[in-house]
Design an enzyme around this catalytic site. Structure first.
Site, mmCIF file in Angstrom:
data_model
loop_
_atom_site.group_PDB
_atom_site.id
_atom_site.type_symbol
_atom_site.label_atom_id
_atom_site.label_comp_id
_atom_site.label_asym_id
_atom_site.label_seq_id
_atom_site.Cartn_x
_atom_site.Cartn_y
_atom_site.Cartn_z
ATOM 1 N N MET A 90 -12.194 4.950 -0.460
ATOM 2 C CA MET A 90 -12.854 4.994 0.891
ATOM 3 C C MET A 90 -13.433 6.280 0.808
ATOM 4 S SD MET A 90 -9.755 3.403 3.009
ATOM 5 C CE MET A 90 -8.574 3.552 1.689
ATOM 6 N N ASP B 62 -4.630 3.895 -1.659
ATOM 7 C CA ASP B 62 -5.818 4.108 -0.839
ATOM 8 C C ASP B 62 -6.291 5.635 -0.641
ATOM 9 O OD1 ASP B 62 -6.173 1.714 1.026
ATOM 10 O OD2 ASP B 62 -4.130 1.965 1.462
ATOM 11 N N MET C 176 -11.881 -5.915 4.441
ATOM 12 C CA MET C 176 -11.388 -5.155 5.229
ATOM 13 C C MET C 176 -11.007 -5.824 6.894
ATOM 14 S SD MET C 176 -10.456 -2.646 3.549
ATOM 15 C CE MET C 176 -9.593 -1.811 4.830
ATOM 16 N N HIS D 175 -8.475 1.682 -3.954
ATOM 17 C CA HIS D 175 -9.371 1.635 -2.888
ATOM 18 C C HIS D 175 -10.022 2.979 -2.529
ATOM 19 C CE1 HIS D 175 -9.897 -0.233 1.499
ATOM 20 N NE2 HIS D 175 -11.157 0.166 0.886
ATOM 21 N N MET E 63 -8.895 8.339 0.488
ATOM 22 C CA MET E 63 -9.785 8.626 1.582
ATOM 23 C C MET E 63 -10.202 10.034 1.414
ATOM 24 S SD MET E 63 -7.223 7.188 4.425
ATOM 25 C CE MET E 63 -6.585 5.409 4.473
ATOM 26 N N HIS F 39 -1.089 -1.016 -4.414
ATOM 27 C CA HIS F 39 -2.622 -0.416 -3.609
ATOM 28 C C HIS F 39 -2.493 0.895 -3.379
ATOM 29 C CE1 HIS F 39 -6.288 -1.504 -1.469
ATOM 30 N NE2 HIS F 39 -5.894 -0.979 -0.455
ATOM 31 N N SER G 157 0.753 -1.155 0.043
ATOM 32 C CA SER G 157 -0.038 0.044 0.081
ATOM 33 C C SER G 157 0.876 1.221 -0.035
ATOM 34 C CB SER G 157 -0.810 0.114 1.195
ATOM 35 O OG SER G 157 -1.364 1.340 1.243
ATOM 36 N N ASP H 277 -7.119 -6.731 3.675
ATOM 37 C CA ASP H 277 -6.570 -5.048 3.983
ATOM 38 C C ASP H 277 -6.583 -4.669 5.185
ATOM 39 O OD1 ASP H 277 -5.513 -2.752 3.475
ATOM 40 O OD2 ASP H 277 -7.280 -2.099 2.207
HETATM 41 C C1 DX5 Z 1 -6.591 1.092 5.552
HETATM 42 C C2 DX5 Z 1 -6.066 0.978 4.026
HETATM 43 C C3 DX5 Z 1 -5.160 -0.117 4.091
HETATM 44 C C4 DX5 Z 1 -3.971 0.459 4.596
HETATM 45 C C5 DX5 Z 1 -3.298 -0.738 5.341
HETATM 46 O O1 DX5 Z 1 -7.574 2.200 5.631
HETATM 47 O O2 DX5 Z 1 -7.323 0.598 3.344
HETATM 48 O O3 DX5 Z 1 -4.945 -0.330 2.749
HETATM 49 O O4 DX5 Z 1 -2.965 1.215 3.932
HETATM 50 O O5 DX5 Z 1 -2.124 -0.333 6.112
HETATM 51 P P1 DX5 Z 1 -1.443 -1.412 7.171
HETATM 52 O O6 DX5 Z 1 -0.967 -2.625 6.339
HETATM 53 O O7 DX5 Z 1 -0.236 -0.553 7.739
HETATM 54 O O8 DX5 Z 1 -2.508 -1.703 8.070
HETATM 55 ZN ZN ZN Z 2 -6.740 -0.218 1.185
#
Ligand code: DX5
Ligand code: ZN
Length: 223
Positions: free
Chosen positions: A66, A33, A135, A64, A35, A31, A6, A173
């Site tokens: 979110m 992320d 998740m 991903h 947000m 990956h 990630s 994840d």
């Molecule tokens: C969480 C994200 C993950 C995150 C994982 O909100 O969706 O993809 O980057 O990070 P680790 O492996 O540090 O939990």
């Molecule tokens: Zn993620």
């Protein structure tokens, strides 16, 4: 087995160089992320960053989202050159139109599910998706502890895949390290998203290889 570092755990001061480093370290996917500060209580980065790092690697970009309103981001991310977009099943009525929109943009479809949400919620969509993202922490932040109560959901997703003869990937994840990757592989996970678990190791290359080896050794068709 797919190992997907990630980018959230990489050095944000040098994202292009980090993309190259992840690529050269033998990752299968990258990956991303995303947000929005609303669906989750944090903000990361958007399509412009994806577009900027895209030329630095040929890796499969797994996005991903979110986000409460992913519909406004699908086209910009598609144009930025990502390969897959994961939306959250918690969006309810919006899920079906979002899946169709992603398909119409020519991208692979992922469906993500949060720890408190029952696995039954994803069942109606299983024949429409390329990837299910279970998740294993509540999304929003890297570096959180793996929630063991999510393991039966992985097992159920794996049983349904066999029963319905479907081909979706089963991703995990959040809080994935060498130990938790093995636990997830044992019950059917085949795609491992990992931030802190990989980036905290001295060598990213050996960490990725080690996680792949551990997951392959523990892997089951269904736990
Ligand atoms: C969480 C994200 C993950 C995150 C994982 O909100 O969706 O993809 O980057 O990070 P680790 O492996 O540090 O939990
Ligand atoms: Zn993620």
């Amino acid at each position: 087995m797919i190992i997907a570092p990630s980018l959230l755990a990489a050095n944000f001061g040098r994202l292009a160089a980090e993309t190259v480093r992840i690529d050269r370290a033998g990752a299968d996917w990258l990956h991303l992320d995303i947000m929005d500060g609303h669906f989750v209580p944090n903000i990361s980065f958007g399509p412009q960053v994806a577009r900027t790092i895209r030329p630095f690697s040929k890796l499969f970009f797994d996005t991903h989202l979110m986000c409460s309103r992913p519909e406004i981001l699908l086209k910009p991310f598609a144009e930025a050159g990502v390969d897959q977009m994961n939306i959250h099943v918690e969006l309810g009525d919006q899920v079906t139109p979002l899946i169709w929109k992603i398909k119409s943009l020519g991208k692979k479809v992922g469906l993500a599910i949060n720890p408190p949400t029952g696995i039954g919620m994803v069942k109606p969509y299983l024949d429409q998706i390329d990837s299910l993202l279970i998740m294993t922490v509540n999304p929003g932040f890297g570096g959180q502890e793996f929630i063991h109560e999510t393991l039966p959901k992985i097992q159920q997703a794996c049983a349904w895949r066999l029963e319905k003869k479907l081909g979706y990937r089963i991703g995990v994840d959040g809080g994935i390290n060498f130990n938790t990757a093995a636990e997830c592989a044992r019950v059917g996970a085949d795609t491992f998203i990992s931030g802190t678990g990989l980036f905290s190791q001295r060598s990213l290359r050996s960490a990725i290889a080690k996680m792949r080896k551990i997951a392959s050794a523990a892997g089951q068709k269904c736990g």
